[in-house]
Design an enzyme around this catalytic site. Structure first.
Site, PDB file in Angstrom:
ATOM      1  N   LYS A 146       0.770  19.495  14.442  1.00 13.95           N
ATOM      2  CA  LYS A 146       0.099  19.426  13.150  1.00 13.95           C
ATOM      3  C   LYS A 146       0.242  20.778  12.452  1.00 13.95           C
ATOM      4  O   LYS A 146       0.255  21.828  13.120  1.00 13.95           O
ATOM      5  CB  LYS A 146      -1.391  19.126  13.336  1.00 13.95           C
ATOM      6  CG  LYS A 146      -1.643  17.806  14.011  1.00 13.95           C
ATOM      7  CD  LYS A 146      -1.294  16.675  13.085  1.00 13.95           C
ATOM      8  CE  LYS A 146      -1.339  15.367  13.846  1.00 13.95           C
ATOM      9  NZ  LYS A 146      -0.975  14.244  12.998  1.00 13.95           N
TER      10      LYS A 146
ATOM     11  N   LYS B 284       8.494  14.487   0.110  1.00 15.81           N
ATOM     12  CA  LYS B 284       7.670  13.982   1.218  1.00 15.81           C
ATOM     13  C   LYS B 284       6.208  14.352   0.987  1.00 15.81           C
ATOM     14  O   LYS B 284       5.296  13.585   1.288  1.00 15.81           O
ATOM     15  CB  LYS B 284       8.164  14.552   2.560  1.00 15.81           C
ATOM     16  CG  LYS B 284       7.324  14.122   3.780  1.00 15.81           C
ATOM     17  CD  LYS B 284       7.480  12.646   4.093  1.00 15.81           C
ATOM     18  CE  LYS B 284       6.518  12.117   5.133  1.00 15.81           C
ATOM     19  NZ  LYS B 284       6.723  12.571   6.489  1.00 15.81           N
TER      20      LYS B 284
ATOM     21  N   ASN C 152       2.806  12.000   1.253  1.00 12.84           N
ATOM     22  CA  ASN C 152       1.599  12.309   2.022  1.00 12.84           C
ATOM     23  C   ASN C 152       0.382  12.503   1.125  1.00 12.84           C
ATOM     24  O   ASN C 152      -0.739  12.136   1.494  1.00 12.84           O
ATOM     25  CB  ASN C 152       1.828  13.534   2.915  1.00 12.84           C
ATOM     26  CG  ASN C 152       2.855  13.280   4.001  1.00 12.84           C
ATOM     27  OD1 ASN C 152       3.806  14.027   4.172  1.00 12.84           O
ATOM     28  ND2 ASN C 152       2.699  12.205   4.740  1.00 12.84           N
TER      29      ASN C 152
ATOM     30  N   ASN D 238      -2.066   9.824   2.742  1.00 15.60           N
ATOM     31  CA  ASN D 238      -2.811  10.290   3.915  1.00 15.60           C
ATOM     32  C   ASN D 238      -4.312  10.429   3.701  1.00 15.60           C
ATOM     33  O   ASN D 238      -5.112   9.888   4.483  1.00 15.60           O
ATOM     34  CB  ASN D 238      -2.200  11.596   4.427  1.00 15.60           C
ATOM     35  CG  ASN D 238      -0.794  11.380   4.980  1.00 15.60           C
ATOM     36  OD1 ASN D 238      -0.074  10.503   4.513  1.00 15.60           O
ATOM     37  ND2 ASN D 238      -0.399  12.154   5.962  1.00 15.60           N
TER      38      ASN D 238
ATOM     39  N   ASN E 182      -1.765   1.966   6.116  1.00 15.40           N
ATOM     40  CA  ASN E 182      -0.963   2.325   4.944  1.00 15.40           C
ATOM     41  C   ASN E 182      -0.755   1.137   4.004  1.00 15.40           C
ATOM     42  O   ASN E 182      -0.892   1.255   2.788  1.00 15.40           O
ATOM     43  CB  ASN E 182       0.409   2.867   5.366  1.00 15.40           C
ATOM     44  CG  ASN E 182       0.301   4.178   6.112  1.00 15.40           C
ATOM     45  OD1 ASN E 182      -0.803   4.698   6.299  1.00 15.40           O
ATOM     46  ND2 ASN E 182       1.420   4.716   6.558  1.00 15.40           N
TER      47      ASN E 182
ATOM     48  N   ASN F 120       1.117   1.042   9.894  1.00 18.06           N
ATOM     49  CA  ASN F 120       0.760   2.360  10.434  1.00 18.06           C
ATOM     50  C   ASN F 120      -0.571   2.849   9.895  1.00 18.06           C
ATOM     51  O   ASN F 120      -0.890   2.657   8.731  1.00 18.06           O
ATOM     52  CB  ASN F 120       1.851   3.367  10.054  1.00 18.06           C
ATOM     53  CG  ASN F 120       1.884   4.565  10.987  1.00 18.06           C
ATOM     54  OD1 ASN F 120       1.766   4.395  12.188  1.00 18.06           O
ATOM     55  ND2 ASN F 120       2.018   5.749  10.447  1.00 18.06           N
TER      56      ASN F 120
ATOM     57  N   SER G 297      -1.000   9.559   9.687  1.00 16.72           N
ATOM     58  CA  SER G 297      -1.278  10.617  10.667  1.00 16.72           C
ATOM     59  C   SER G 297      -2.643  11.254  10.397  1.00 16.72           C
ATOM     60  O   SER G 297      -3.375  11.582  11.331  1.00 16.72           O
ATOM     61  CB  SER G 297      -0.167  11.671  10.618  1.00 16.72           C
ATOM     62  OG  SER G 297      -0.010  12.159   9.304  1.00 16.72           O
TER      63      SER G 297
ATOM     64  N   GLU H 182      -4.338  17.803   8.386  1.00 14.71           N
ATOM     65  CA  GLU H 182      -3.357  18.625   7.661  1.00 14.71           C
ATOM     66  C   GLU H 182      -3.693  18.715   6.176  1.00 14.71           C
ATOM     67  O   GLU H 182      -2.819  19.000   5.369  1.00 14.71           O
ATOM     68  CB  GLU H 182      -1.963  18.021   7.852  1.00 14.71           C
ATOM     69  CG  GLU H 182      -1.536  17.993   9.298  1.00 14.71           C
ATOM     70  CD  GLU H 182      -0.124  17.474   9.506  1.00 14.71           C
ATOM     71  OE1 GLU H 182       0.644  18.131  10.229  1.00 14.71           O
ATOM     72  OE2 GLU H 182       0.201  16.414   8.962  1.00 14.71           O
TER      73      GLU H 182
HETATM   74  O1  PAF Z   1       1.794  11.233   7.788  1.00 13.70           O
HETATM   75  C1  PAF Z   1       2.162  10.067   7.954  1.00 13.70           C
HETATM   76  O2  PAF Z   1       1.465   9.221   8.488  1.00 13.70           O
HETATM   77  C2  PAF Z   1       3.585   9.710   7.548  1.00 13.70           C
HETATM   78  O3  PAF Z   1       4.188  10.832   6.973  1.00 13.70           O
HETATM   79  C3  PAF Z   1       3.712   8.503   6.613  1.00 13.70           C
HETATM   80  C4  PAF Z   1       5.142   8.432   6.084  1.00 13.70           C
HETATM   81  C5  PAF Z   1       2.735   8.586   5.484  1.00 13.70           C
HETATM   82  C6  PAF Z   1       3.580   7.200   7.366  1.00 13.70           C
HETATM   83  O4  PAF Z   1       2.320   6.968   7.899  1.00 13.70           O
END
Ligand code: PAF
Length: 311
Positions: free
Chosen positions: A77, A185, A189, A193, A203, A252, A255, A267
């Site tokens: 992290k 990127k 995030n 996130n 997500n 997902n 993170s 983060e």
């Molecule tokens: O931080 C994350 O979880 C990833 O970068 C992403 C692409 C948002 C997928 O969960």
């Protein structure tokens, strides 16, 4: 080529596991003893689309056990990057390359301070993975990986590393300057996130309600304005791109969501907090990012004190 992964969380295990599966000598280095013991004993359990497989991996809590590597991939992290950079510098010795594919901003700079900057490669990956428990991950979404030399490592070094990752099945593009990719990127995030971390959703659920879609759009639009003010070209519609990533990694838990669920530091400072800091420097108003950052900081400030949302 001998490789080491510093930070064997979900993404570190994914990259290290797939490299090991492709026959590369790769070491997973992590500070969590139960996790490392599970990896050593049972191997890495990977769940993907309801299918399960186990990959034999080398794992250790002791960086000295690696005894030098041609490539060190840092996946801790962002808050732990300065310490991981020292570990990576030790493992990479005098000639090894160090690659960051971490979320957030400031990681390549920290690695450059610990390792010679001309041995640092930086980039991003759109893969999504979840740590299910010691020695076990879910590979929840695939996407492109982009990498390039941070400060003088040269394109040939980046191509060598890209070739290794492609051997392991990753789709990799090499660029001369990874900075625009890092900003792109960051926008992903920024949009995904903090909102998923605060609300407890996956997500893909960001797309379900107009309220959350609007929140994503506002956070990303603010960050894109900051990027442009910082001289970074943001072409096309960044909001559409972020929503497409949310769709591609629908299953997902982000993170940051995983960090909040586990009561770990997040983060946020390297993501929405970074946007706020840049915005303040450049005189751009970013009320949505400021609020998201303050809310996540509040949540993490109260982690373990019974203040988190019940799930
Ligand atoms: O931080 C994350 O979880 C990833 O970068 C992403 C692409 C948002 C997928 O969960």
């Amino acid at each position: 080529m001998k490789a080491a992964i510093v930070g064997a969380g979900a993404m570190g295990c994914l990259f290290g596991g797939l490299l090991a599966e492709a026959g590369v000598e790769v070491w997973l280095v992590d500070v969590w003893p139960e996790h490392v013991a599970a990896l050593q004993g049972r191997g890495l359990a990977v769940e993907q689309g309801g299918r399960h497989r186990t990959i034999r991996v080398r794992a250790t809590t002791d960086p000295a056990a690696v005894d030098g590597a041609d490539l060190v991939v840092v996946f801790v992290k962002a808050v732990h990057t300065p310490a991981a950079a020292r570990t990576a510098a030790g493992i990479a010795g005098r000639g090894g390359l160090v690659l960051t594919l971490q979320n957030g901003m400031g990681n390549a700079e920290a690695l450059g301070r610990a390792v010679a900057p001309d041995r640092v490669l930086a980039g991003t990956t759109a893969h999504g993975a979840t740590l299910l428990g010691p020695g076990a991950i879910r590979h929840a979404g695939a996407g492109p990986t982009v990498l390039g030399p941070w400060a003088g490592a040269g394109r040939a070094a980046a191509e060598r590393v890209a070739g290794l990752l492609r051997r392991a099945g990753f789709e990799v593009a090499v660029v001369d300057d990874p900075r625009p990719a890092l900003w792109h990127k960051l926008l992903v995030n920024v949009g995904i996130n903090a909102i998923t971390a605060l609300t407890g959703i996956r997500n893909g659920q960001l797309l379900d309600l107009p309220q959350t879609r609007n929140l994503v759009a506002e956070a990303v639009a603010e960050a894109a304005t900051v990027a442009r003010a910082a001289g970074v070209a943001v072409d096309g519609d960044p909001v559409d791109r972020v929503l497409a990533v949310a769709r591609a990694t629908a299953e997902n838990r982000s993170s940051m969501g995983q960090d909040v669920d586990a009561g770990r530091p997040t983060e946020i400072a390297a993501i929405n907090g970074f946007v706020v800091a840049q915005a303040d420097r450049l005189g751009v108003p970013v009320p949505v990012n400021r609020t998201l950052a303050a809310l996540v900081e509040t949540l993490q400030g109260h982690a373990g004190q019974g203040g988190g949302p019940e799930r």
